[in-house]
Design a protein around this motif. Structure first.
Motif, mmCIF file in Angstrom:
data_model
loop_
_atom_site.group_PDB
_atom_site.id
_atom_site.type_symbol
_atom_site.label_atom_id
_atom_site.label_comp_id
_atom_site.label_asym_id
_atom_site.label_seq_id
_atom_site.Cartn_x
_atom_site.Cartn_y
_atom_site.Cartn_z
ATOM 1 N N MET A 258 13.420 5.337 3.311
ATOM 2 C CA MET A 258 12.611 5.817 2.304
ATOM 3 C C MET A 258 11.462 4.903 2.097
ATOM 4 S SD MET A 258 12.448 8.402 0.523
ATOM 5 C CE MET A 258 12.068 9.180 -0.898
ATOM 6 N N ILE A 259 11.766 3.546 1.907
ATOM 7 C CA ILE A 259 10.808 2.657 1.562
ATOM 8 C C ILE A 259 9.803 2.426 2.609
ATOM 9 C CG2 ILE A 259 10.384 0.333 1.134
ATOM 10 C CD1 ILE A 259 12.864 0.087 -0.281
ATOM 11 N N ALA A 260 10.235 2.476 3.743
ATOM 12 C CA ALA A 260 9.309 2.508 5.140
ATOM 13 C C ALA A 260 8.248 3.757 4.965
ATOM 14 C CB ALA A 260 10.203 2.511 6.064
ATOM 15 N N VAL A 261 8.913 4.902 4.680
ATOM 16 C CA VAL A 261 7.975 6.053 4.708
ATOM 17 C C VAL A 261 7.071 5.868 3.596
ATOM 18 C CG1 VAL A 261 8.085 8.562 4.255
ATOM 19 C CG2 VAL A 261 9.570 7.677 5.636
ATOM 20 N N VAL A 262 7.337 5.335 2.471
ATOM 21 C CA VAL A 262 6.567 5.302 1.447
ATOM 22 C C VAL A 262 5.413 4.218 1.442
ATOM 23 C CG1 VAL A 262 6.265 4.405 -1.085
ATOM 24 C CG2 VAL A 262 7.978 6.122 -0.531
ATOM 25 N N VAL A 263 5.947 3.149 2.048
ATOM 26 C CA VAL A 263 4.822 2.089 2.745
ATOM 27 C C VAL A 263 3.769 2.687 3.806
ATOM 28 C CG1 VAL A 263 4.601 -0.224 3.715
ATOM 29 C CG2 VAL A 263 6.322 0.177 1.797
ATOM 30 N N THR A 264 4.222 3.342 4.381
ATOM 31 C CA THR A 264 3.532 3.853 5.738
ATOM 32 C C THR A 264 2.533 4.914 5.047
ATOM 33 O OG1 THR A 264 5.338 3.576 6.921
ATOM 34 C CG2 THR A 264 3.400 5.141 7.912
ATOM 35 N N ILE A 265 2.845 5.643 4.327
ATOM 36 C CA ILE A 265 1.965 6.633 3.583
ATOM 37 C C ILE A 265 1.025 5.854 2.777
ATOM 38 C CG2 ILE A 265 1.766 8.625 2.022
ATOM 39 C CD1 ILE A 265 4.611 9.408 3.022
ATOM 40 N N GLY A 266 1.653 4.856 1.942
ATOM 41 C CA GLY A 266 0.623 3.916 1.021
ATOM 42 C C GLY A 266 -0.393 3.263 2.225
ATOM 43 N N LEU A 267 0.125 2.819 3.008
ATOM 44 C CA LEU A 267 -1.001 2.206 4.073
ATOM 45 C C LEU A 267 -1.891 3.026 4.686
ATOM 46 C CD1 LEU A 267 0.949 -0.669 5.604
ATOM 47 C CD2 LEU A 267 -0.548 -0.908 3.768
ATOM 48 N N ALA A 268 -1.506 4.166 4.834
ATOM 49 C CA ALA A 268 -2.336 5.231 5.364
ATOM 50 C C ALA A 268 -3.417 5.609 4.401
ATOM 51 C CB ALA A 268 -1.618 6.608 5.959
ATOM 52 N N PHE A 269 -2.859 5.863 3.146
ATOM 53 C CA PHE A 269 -3.866 6.028 2.318
ATOM 54 C C PHE A 269 -4.978 5.254 1.890
ATOM 55 C CE2 PHE A 269 -5.059 6.592 -2.234
ATOM 56 C CZ PHE A 269 -5.689 7.899 -2.243
ATOM 57 N N VAL A 270 -4.350 4.096 1.768
ATOM 58 C CA VAL A 270 -5.469 2.666 1.478
ATOM 59 C C VAL A 270 -6.210 2.814 2.722
ATOM 60 C CG1 VAL A 270 -5.603 0.299 1.340
ATOM 61 C CG2 VAL A 270 -3.801 1.820 0.128
ATOM 62 N N GLY A 271 -5.872 2.892 3.951
ATOM 63 C CA GLY A 271 -6.755 2.908 5.113
ATOM 64 C C GLY A 271 -7.873 3.895 5.126
ATOM 65 N N VAL B 216 -8.921 5.447 2.336
ATOM 66 C CA VAL B 216 -9.966 5.126 1.193
ATOM 67 C C VAL B 216 -10.981 4.190 1.792
ATOM 68 C CG1 VAL B 216 -10.157 4.178 -1.065
ATOM 69 C CG2 VAL B 216 -8.361 5.702 -0.587
ATOM 70 N N VAL B 217 -10.416 3.149 2.242
ATOM 71 C CA VAL B 217 -11.261 1.932 2.894
ATOM 72 C C VAL B 217 -12.271 2.524 3.806
ATOM 73 C CG1 VAL B 217 -11.247 -0.138 4.090
ATOM 74 C CG2 VAL B 217 -9.727 0.286 2.392
ATOM 75 N N THR B 218 -11.984 3.494 4.705
ATOM 76 C CA THR B 218 -12.591 3.911 5.619
ATOM 77 C C THR B 218 -13.619 4.851 5.153
ATOM 78 O OG1 THR B 218 -10.914 3.754 7.359
ATOM 79 C CG2 THR B 218 -12.820 5.162 7.854
ATOM 80 N N TYR B 219 -13.391 5.486 4.225
ATOM 81 C CA TYR B 219 -14.247 6.535 3.372
ATOM 82 C C TYR B 219 -15.353 5.871 2.697
ATOM 83 C CZ TYR B 219 -16.066 9.576 0.006
ATOM 84 O OH TYR B 219 -17.021 10.376 -0.795
ATOM 85 N N LEU B 220 -14.967 4.761 1.998
ATOM 86 C CA LEU B 220 -15.643 3.851 1.218
ATOM 87 C C LEU B 220 -16.845 3.179 1.935
ATOM 88 C CD1 LEU B 220 -13.464 2.575 -1.549
ATOM 89 C CD2 LEU B 220 -15.443 4.227 -1.681
ATOM 90 N N ASN B 221 -16.179 2.624 3.038
ATOM 91 C CA ASN B 221 -17.267 1.963 4.223
ATOM 92 C C ASN B 221 -18.295 2.882 4.847
ATOM 93 O OD1 ASN B 221 -17.959 -0.312 5.587
ATOM 94 N ND2 ASN B 221 -16.951 0.533 7.496
ATOM 95 N N SER B 222 -17.720 3.942 5.294
ATOM 96 C CA SER B 222 -18.659 5.184 5.621
ATOM 97 C C SER B 222 -19.709 5.483 4.761
ATOM 98 C CB SER B 222 -17.972 6.347 6.099
ATOM 99 O OG SER B 222 -17.226 6.100 7.325
#
Length: 183
Positions: free
Chosen positions: A1-14, A16-22
């Motif tokens: 469960m923690i792995a899924v949350v971390v994966t989703i969190g990292l995907a979301f952060v990625g 947001v970072v990609t969006y802001l950079n674009s």
């Protein structure tokens, strides 16, 4: 469960970072496109015209000034008929077309101004041109009693303005292109 949350969190952060950079890159590209238009359509031509007009006027003064470099319009005695004839020729063939081109730039490309409002200096330029247009229209009708515009030409101020804005935009363009100053 923690792995899924971390994966989703990292995907979301990625994301947001990609969006802001674009977004940042898009804004930079839009700013670069505007600076390029300001340089190519307004400040570059204005700078070139002011420099050409200034140099041409200096050449006229060298050839036609009175002893001591004095203007026939600023000192006594008044200009001779020959001086006035030569002045009308230079105004109609050189100076008026140059300043009309400057005025046309201001009118057609006011959206490219660096300032939020029209600088009074550019309004004075437009008024000067209108003043010379009526003067030259009178000349065409054979009336040679007036030889200057009713509004003074802001020569030095306009040249400084065009040079300053052109240089500032060239520096900004270099920064936006990632070039170092002095290269």
């Amino acid at each position: 469960m923690i792995a899924v949350v971390v994966t989703i969190g990292l995907a979301f952060v990625g994301y947001v970072v990609t969006y802001l950079n674009s977004l940042r890159l898009s804004q930079r590209q839009e700013r670069l496109a505007r600076v390029n238009r300001q340089l190519s359509d307004f400040y570059g031509p204005l700078f070139a015209l002011t420099e050409a007009n200034s140099r041409t006027f200096s050449a006229f003064v060298e050839q036609h000034a009175r002893p001591g470099g004095r203007s026939p319009f600023a000192h006594e005695p008044p200009p001779t008929p020959e001086e006035l004839t030569e002045w009308r020729l230079w105004v109609t063939t050189v100076f008026l077309p140059n300043i009309q081109a400057m005025r046309d730039l201001v009118i057609k490309h006011a959206d490219l101004l660096s300032e939020p409002a029209m600088p009074p200096l550019l309004l004075q330029l437009c008024a000067h041109v209108s003043g010379y247009e009526i003067t030259t229209a009178r000349w065409a009708q054979g009336h040679h009693d007036q030889h200057l515009s009713v509004v003074l030409f802001p020569s030095e101020e306009l040249a400084a303005y065009a040079r300053e804005r052109f240089s500032a935009l060239k520096r900004e363009q270099a920064l936006l292109l990632g070039q170092r100053q002095g290269t």
